[in-house]
Design a protein around this motif. Structure first.
Motif, PDB file in Angstrom:
ATOM      1  N   GLN A  25     -13.934  -2.747  60.425  1.00  0.00           N
ATOM      2  CA  GLN A  25     -12.516  -3.097  60.527  1.00  0.00           C
ATOM      3  C   GLN A  25     -12.121  -3.788  59.236  1.00  0.00           C
ATOM      4  O   GLN A  25     -12.759  -4.742  58.807  1.00  0.00           O
ATOM      5  CB  GLN A  25     -12.264  -4.035  61.708  1.00  0.00           C
ATOM      6  CG  GLN A  25     -10.818  -4.505  61.802  1.00  0.00           C
ATOM      7  CD  GLN A  25     -10.632  -5.683  62.736  1.00  0.00           C
ATOM      8  OE1 GLN A  25     -11.567  -6.133  63.375  1.00  0.00           O
ATOM      9  NE2 GLN A  25      -9.412  -6.207  62.792  1.00  0.00           N
ATOM     10  N   LEU A  26     -11.066  -3.312  58.603  1.00  0.00           N
ATOM     11  CA  LEU A  26     -10.611  -3.884  57.344  1.00  0.00           C
ATOM     12  C   LEU A  26      -9.571  -4.967  57.615  1.00  0.00           C
ATOM     13  O   LEU A  26      -8.589  -4.731  58.316  1.00  0.00           O
ATOM     14  CB  LEU A  26     -10.003  -2.785  56.469  1.00  0.00           C
ATOM     15  CG  LEU A  26      -9.441  -3.212  55.115  1.00  0.00           C
ATOM     16  CD1 LEU A  26     -10.552  -3.782  54.237  1.00  0.00           C
ATOM     17  CD2 LEU A  26      -8.771  -2.028  54.428  1.00  0.00           C
ATOM     18  N   TYR A  27      -9.797  -6.157  57.039  1.00  0.00           N
ATOM     19  CA  TYR A  27      -8.817  -7.229  57.181  1.00  0.00           C
ATOM     20  C   TYR A  27      -7.782  -7.067  56.068  1.00  0.00           C
ATOM     21  O   TYR A  27      -7.899  -7.637  54.978  1.00  0.00           O
ATOM     22  CB  TYR A  27      -9.489  -8.608  57.121  1.00  0.00           C
ATOM     23  CG  TYR A  27      -8.542  -9.712  57.524  1.00  0.00           C
ATOM     24  CD1 TYR A  27      -8.288  -9.986  58.865  1.00  0.00           C
ATOM     25  CD2 TYR A  27      -7.876 -10.463  56.567  1.00  0.00           C
ATOM     26  CE1 TYR A  27      -7.392 -10.983  59.229  1.00  0.00           C
ATOM     27  CE2 TYR A  27      -6.991 -11.467  56.926  1.00  0.00           C
ATOM     28  CZ  TYR A  27      -6.753 -11.714  58.258  1.00  0.00           C
ATOM     29  OH  TYR A  27      -5.856 -12.695  58.630  1.00  0.00           O
ATOM     30  N   LEU A  28      -6.758  -6.285  56.363  1.00  0.00           N
ATOM     31  CA  LEU A  28      -5.766  -5.863  55.371  1.00  0.00           C
ATOM     32  C   LEU A  28      -5.054  -6.998  54.636  1.00  0.00           C
ATOM     33  O   LEU A  28      -4.796  -6.886  53.431  1.00  0.00           O
ATOM     34  CB  LEU A  28      -4.729  -4.955  56.034  1.00  0.00           C
ATOM     35  CG  LEU A  28      -5.097  -3.477  56.175  1.00  0.00           C
ATOM     36  CD1 LEU A  28      -4.131  -2.786  57.114  1.00  0.00           C
ATOM     37  CD2 LEU A  28      -5.092  -2.799  54.821  1.00  0.00           C
ATOM     38  N   PRO A  29      -4.675  -8.101  55.294  1.00  0.00           N
ATOM     39  CA  PRO A  29      -3.910  -9.135  54.579  1.00  0.00           C
ATOM     40  C   PRO A  29      -4.615  -9.710  53.353  1.00  0.00           C
ATOM     41  O   PRO A  29      -3.954 -10.290  52.485  1.00  0.00           O
ATOM     42  CB  PRO A  29      -3.698 -10.211  55.656  1.00  0.00           C
ATOM     43  CG  PRO A  29      -3.744  -9.471  56.948  1.00  0.00           C
ATOM     44  CD  PRO A  29      -4.769  -8.402  56.732  1.00  0.00           C
ATOM     45  N   LEU A  30      -5.930  -9.557  53.267  1.00  0.00           N
ATOM     46  CA  LEU A  30      -6.655 -10.123  52.123  1.00  0.00           C
ATOM     47  C   LEU A  30      -6.976  -9.084  51.053  1.00  0.00           C
ATOM     48  O   LEU A  30      -7.690  -9.395  50.090  1.00  0.00           O
ATOM     49  CB  LEU A  30      -7.949 -10.802  52.602  1.00  0.00           C
ATOM     50  CG  LEU A  30      -7.746 -12.079  53.425  1.00  0.00           C
ATOM     51  CD1 LEU A  30      -9.087 -12.648  53.880  1.00  0.00           C
ATOM     52  CD2 LEU A  30      -6.978 -13.134  52.625  1.00  0.00           C
ATOM     53  N   LEU A  31      -6.441  -7.881  51.168  1.00  0.00           N
ATOM     54  CA  LEU A  31      -6.683  -6.859  50.151  1.00  0.00           C
ATOM     55  C   LEU A  31      -6.247  -7.295  48.745  1.00  0.00           C
ATOM     56  O   LEU A  31      -6.950  -7.012  47.768  1.00  0.00           O
ATOM     57  CB  LEU A  31      -5.975  -5.556  50.523  1.00  0.00           C
ATOM     58  CG  LEU A  31      -6.766  -4.544  51.368  1.00  0.00           C
ATOM     59  CD1 LEU A  31      -5.947  -3.287  51.571  1.00  0.00           C
ATOM     60  CD2 LEU A  31      -8.101  -4.204  50.728  1.00  0.00           C
ATOM     61  N   PRO A  32      -5.086  -7.965  48.578  1.00  0.00           N
ATOM     62  CA  PRO A  32      -4.722  -8.405  47.224  1.00  0.00           C
ATOM     63  C   PRO A  32      -5.775  -9.308  46.587  1.00  0.00           C
ATOM     64  O   PRO A  32      -5.957  -9.288  45.369  1.00  0.00           O
ATOM     65  CB  PRO A  32      -3.395  -9.146  47.441  1.00  0.00           C
ATOM     66  CG  PRO A  32      -2.804  -8.507  48.652  1.00  0.00           C
ATOM     67  CD  PRO A  32      -3.987  -8.225  49.538  1.00  0.00           C
ATOM     68  N   GLN A  33      -6.480 -10.095  47.398  1.00  0.00           N
ATOM     69  CA  GLN A  33      -7.512 -10.968  46.849  1.00  0.00           C
ATOM     70  C   GLN A  33      -8.768 -10.191  46.467  1.00  0.00           C
ATOM     71  O   GLN A  33      -9.529 -10.620  45.595  1.00  0.00           O
ATOM     72  CB  GLN A  33      -7.838 -12.094  47.828  1.00  0.00           C
ATOM     73  CG  GLN A  33      -6.661 -13.033  48.054  1.00  0.00           C
ATOM     74  CD  GLN A  33      -7.053 -14.297  48.783  1.00  0.00           C
ATOM     75  OE1 GLN A  33      -8.148 -14.819  48.636  1.00  0.00           O
ATOM     76  NE2 GLN A  33      -6.126 -14.813  49.591  1.00  0.00           N
ATOM     77  N   VAL A  34      -8.995  -9.056  47.109  1.00  0.00           N
ATOM     78  CA  VAL A  34     -10.074  -8.169  46.676  1.00  0.00           C
ATOM     79  C   VAL A  34      -9.682  -7.497  45.361  1.00  0.00           C
ATOM     80  O   VAL A  34     -10.483  -7.404  44.428  1.00  0.00           O
ATOM     81  CB  VAL A  34     -10.386  -7.108  47.754  1.00  0.00           C
ATOM     82  CG1 VAL A  34     -11.364  -6.060  47.217  1.00  0.00           C
ATOM     83  CG2 VAL A  34     -10.970  -7.766  48.996  1.00  0.00           C
TER      84      VAL A  34
ATOM     85  N   GLY B 124      -6.233 -21.003  56.059  1.00  0.00           N
ATOM     86  CA  GLY B 124      -6.775 -21.358  57.373  1.00  0.00           C
ATOM     87  C   GLY B 124      -6.468 -20.294  58.409  1.00  0.00           C
ATOM     88  O   GLY B 124      -7.315 -19.951  59.241  1.00  0.00           O
ATOM     89  N   TYR B 125      -5.247 -19.757  58.347  1.00  0.00           N
ATOM     90  CA  TYR B 125      -4.874 -18.706  59.298  1.00  0.00           C
ATOM     91  C   TYR B 125      -5.730 -17.459  59.088  1.00  0.00           C
ATOM     92  O   TYR B 125      -6.276 -16.893  60.041  1.00  0.00           O
ATOM     93  CB  TYR B 125      -3.391 -18.357  59.139  1.00  0.00           C
ATOM     94  CG  TYR B 125      -2.988 -17.134  59.936  1.00  0.00           C
ATOM     95  CD1 TYR B 125      -2.750 -17.225  61.303  1.00  0.00           C
ATOM     96  CD2 TYR B 125      -2.882 -15.882  59.333  1.00  0.00           C
ATOM     97  CE1 TYR B 125      -2.412 -16.110  62.046  1.00  0.00           C
ATOM     98  CE2 TYR B 125      -2.548 -14.759  60.062  1.00  0.00           C
ATOM     99  CZ  TYR B 125      -2.313 -14.877  61.424  1.00  0.00           C
ATOM    100  OH  TYR B 125      -1.992 -13.771  62.159  1.00  0.00           O
ATOM    101  N   HIS B 126      -5.836 -17.017  57.823  1.00  0.00           N
ATOM    102  CA  HIS B 126      -6.629 -15.819  57.552  1.00  0.00           C
ATOM    103  C   HIS B 126      -8.092 -16.031  57.928  1.00  0.00           C
ATOM    104  O   HIS B 126      -8.729 -15.144  58.502  1.00  0.00           O
ATOM    105  CB  HIS B 126      -6.525 -15.443  56.070  1.00  0.00           C
ATOM    106  CG  HIS B 126      -5.180 -14.917  55.672  1.00  0.00           C
ATOM    107  ND1 HIS B 126      -4.505 -13.964  56.408  1.00  0.00           N
ATOM    108  CD2 HIS B 126      -4.378 -15.198  54.610  1.00  0.00           C
ATOM    109  CE1 HIS B 126      -3.353 -13.684  55.824  1.00  0.00           C
ATOM    110  NE2 HIS B 126      -3.254 -14.423  54.743  1.00  0.00           N
ATOM    111  N   TRP B 127      -8.639 -17.189  57.600  1.00  0.00           N
ATOM    112  CA  TRP B 127     -10.039 -17.468  57.892  1.00  0.00           C
ATOM    113  C   TRP B 127     -10.297 -17.431  59.393  1.00  0.00           C
ATOM    114  O   TRP B 127     -11.279 -16.836  59.857  1.00  0.00           O
ATOM    115  CB  TRP B 127     -10.416 -18.837  57.321  1.00  0.00           C
ATOM    116  CG  TRP B 127     -11.870 -19.171  57.508  1.00  0.00           C
ATOM    117  CD1 TRP B 127     -12.917 -18.788  56.732  1.00  0.00           C
ATOM    118  CD2 TRP B 127     -12.424 -19.985  58.557  1.00  0.00           C
ATOM    119  NE1 TRP B 127     -14.094 -19.296  57.223  1.00  0.00           N
ATOM    120  CE2 TRP B 127     -13.824 -20.036  58.350  1.00  0.00           C
ATOM    121  CE3 TRP B 127     -11.883 -20.665  59.646  1.00  0.00           C
ATOM    122  CZ2 TRP B 127     -14.684 -20.744  59.190  1.00  0.00           C
ATOM    123  CZ3 TRP B 127     -12.737 -21.367  60.484  1.00  0.00           C
ATOM    124  CH2 TRP B 127     -14.119 -21.406  60.251  1.00  0.00           C
ATOM    125  N   SER B 128      -9.401 -18.039  60.176  1.00  0.00           N
ATOM    126  CA  SER B 128      -9.601 -18.071  61.630  1.00  0.00           C
ATOM    127  C   SER B 128      -9.411 -16.702  62.270  1.00  0.00           C
ATOM    128  O   SER B 128      -9.975 -16.416  63.324  1.00  0.00           O
ATOM    129  CB  SER B 128      -8.647 -19.088  62.276  1.00  0.00           C
ATOM    130  OG  SER B 128      -7.286 -18.686  62.087  1.00  0.00           O
TER     131      SER B 128
END
Length: 458
Positions: free
Chosen positions: A45-54, A389-393
């Protein structure tokens, strides 16, 4: 119950909606109550909201790819491929596996959560020359591409080539585009210090959007704050502007400007997966029209949710309102869709979808962010803490949480080495090469294929 007679549940898609639904079913199905199958090209499962950080190198690709095989209740059969058609009458899903083989998968109950694809328009040269940011491969490839532009500009003796390689254009003033521009601008800003032959003043980032405001969902104050942060960094923002045509070495804006660039990143929204068009069912702006219970009217055992479904928004108070295609809604819908499927399986009443908005977070990299948790407007470090914090949780596994937290800490302490990993090949890969939107069947092709298969002709 005999294995052969067990109901067959098929879930299409491994995004927030599909995986959330599968996990709920794994927990709540009795051991021999049904067979559960998931269709996805990738076993994560890809955590899409963090793609810019990749894309900017803050996070490694593996850190936001959550394995589907880590569940302690793992009982799902995974078909490695993509659904390219569904015959609702025959109750058959047509799948193209990752090897290119076409297989038919019959079902008794189906959950359609194929997600979305990048929304494009009939703009000359767009799909041939732009990059998208919807997949892990695209994010990794964009990072390699951006760093390679610095390398090539540093080696070039041609001022015109050097200038074009150091200009970057991002289209889309939503969360994805804004975060992408912000994170990649930081990447080039930090990297250029390692290139003493390059003038930092030549590096220019353009963020454009046809809308009159940046991220209007944030409200006037926070939207203006985000805009001011980006402009202070040196990102040129143009609103009410889009792309007229795109070439390999320049982009023409609708206001007549011609920008020499080798990097066009297109994040101007999404549309439902082309799979939805293969059903021949009613849609709302391309998304499958479903009931508040997320079932398809007139078809027993068919549920749809997430980006590909127009789930009525009963809490908005507006007639015809549907839930926006966000991870927050997909995650919540997944649990209820699983419960409603179980209710249908067991002959119990189903429940409509209701929600409470948790707010919005936008990570602009470094110490900059704007957030609106539960309606409270935050900026700077408090907003950054809430956003991360939101993304991490929200990450589903402890392994992923550990990797992301470690990456954040390491990047904050040691910075980036700006290493290309080898994705930049001699033949460039652009938007059209990653999403395979031409692989789907028409409703007529699906029906004909299923009919031939039933006759033993395939």
């Amino acid at each position: 119950m005999d294995t052969v007679t067990r109901p067959r549940i098929l879930v299409v898609g491994a995004g927030f909606a599909g995986v959330g639904c599968v996990r709920r079913l794994e927990r709540r199905l009795a051991p021999n109550e049904a067979d559960l199958t998931l269709v996805t090209p990738t076993a994560y499962q890809l955590y899409l909201p963090l793609l810019p950080q990749v894309a900017s190198g803050v996070l490694t690709p593996q850190s936001i790819a959550l394995s589907l095989r880590r569940s302690p209740r793992y009982r799902t059969r995974i078909i490695p491929g993509g659904a390219i058609g569904v015959d609702l009458r025959a109750k058959v899903c047509v799948i193209r596996t990752i090897t290119g083989r076409i297989v038919d998968e019959p079902y008794d109950y189906i959950v359609l959560a194929p997600g979305s694809v990048t929304r494009t328009f009939d703009i000359p040269g767009l799909t041939d020359n732009a990059f998208g940011l919807k997949t892990l491969a695209e994010a990794a490839y964009i990072r390699d591409h951006v760093i390679s532009q610095l390398d090539l500009a540093d080696a070039s003796q041609d001022p015109a080539e050097r200038a074009s390689r150091l200009q970057f254009v991002v289209v889309g003033g939503g969360y994805a585009g804004t975060e992408t521009a912000a994170c990649l601008h930081r990447l080039t800003y930090n990297a250029v210090r390692r290139y003493p032959r390059l003038d930092p003043g030549l590096i220019k980032w353009h963020l454009i959007d046809i809308a009159p405001k940046l991220m209007p969902e944030l409200g006037e104050k926070l939207g203006s704050s985000a805009q001011e942060i980006l402009r202070r960094r040196g990102i040129e923002i143009s609103l009410g502007v889009s792309i007229e045509k795109a070439g390999p070495e320049e982009v023409t804006f609708t206001d007549g400007r011609v920008v020499p660039t080798r990097t066009l990143i297109w994040t101007a929204g999404v549309v439902a997966s082309p799979l939805i068009a293969t059903l021949g069912a009613e849609t709302v702006r391309g998304r499958l029209a479903v009931t508040p219970e997320m079932s398809l009217p007139g078809h027993d055992g068919v549920f749809a949710l997430g980006d590909a479904a127009a789930v009525p928004d009963l809490d908005k108070g507006e007639e015809g309102a549907v839930c926006p295609p966000t991870a927050q809604h997909a995650t919540r819908q997944a649990k209820l869709a699983a419960d409603n499927l179980l209710a249908a399986l067991r002959g119990e009443p189903q429940r409509p979808y209701h929600h409470r908005d948790l707010g919005l977070v936008v990570d602009l990299g470094g110490r900059d962010a704007v957030s609106k948790p539960l309606g409270v407007e935050l900026r700077g470090l408090p907003a950054q803490a809430v956003a991360r914090g939101y993304h991490w949780s929200a990450l589903r596994t402890n392994v992923a949480k550990t990797r992301v937290l470690t990456n954040w800490a390491l990047n904050a302490i040691a910075g980036d080495d700006f290493v290309r990993t080898g994705f930049q090949a001699r033949k460039p890969a652009k938007l059209k090469d990653f999403e395979y939107t031409d692989a789907y069947m028409s409703p007529e092709e699906v029906a004909a294929h299923v009919a031939r298969t039933s006759r033993g002709e395939v």
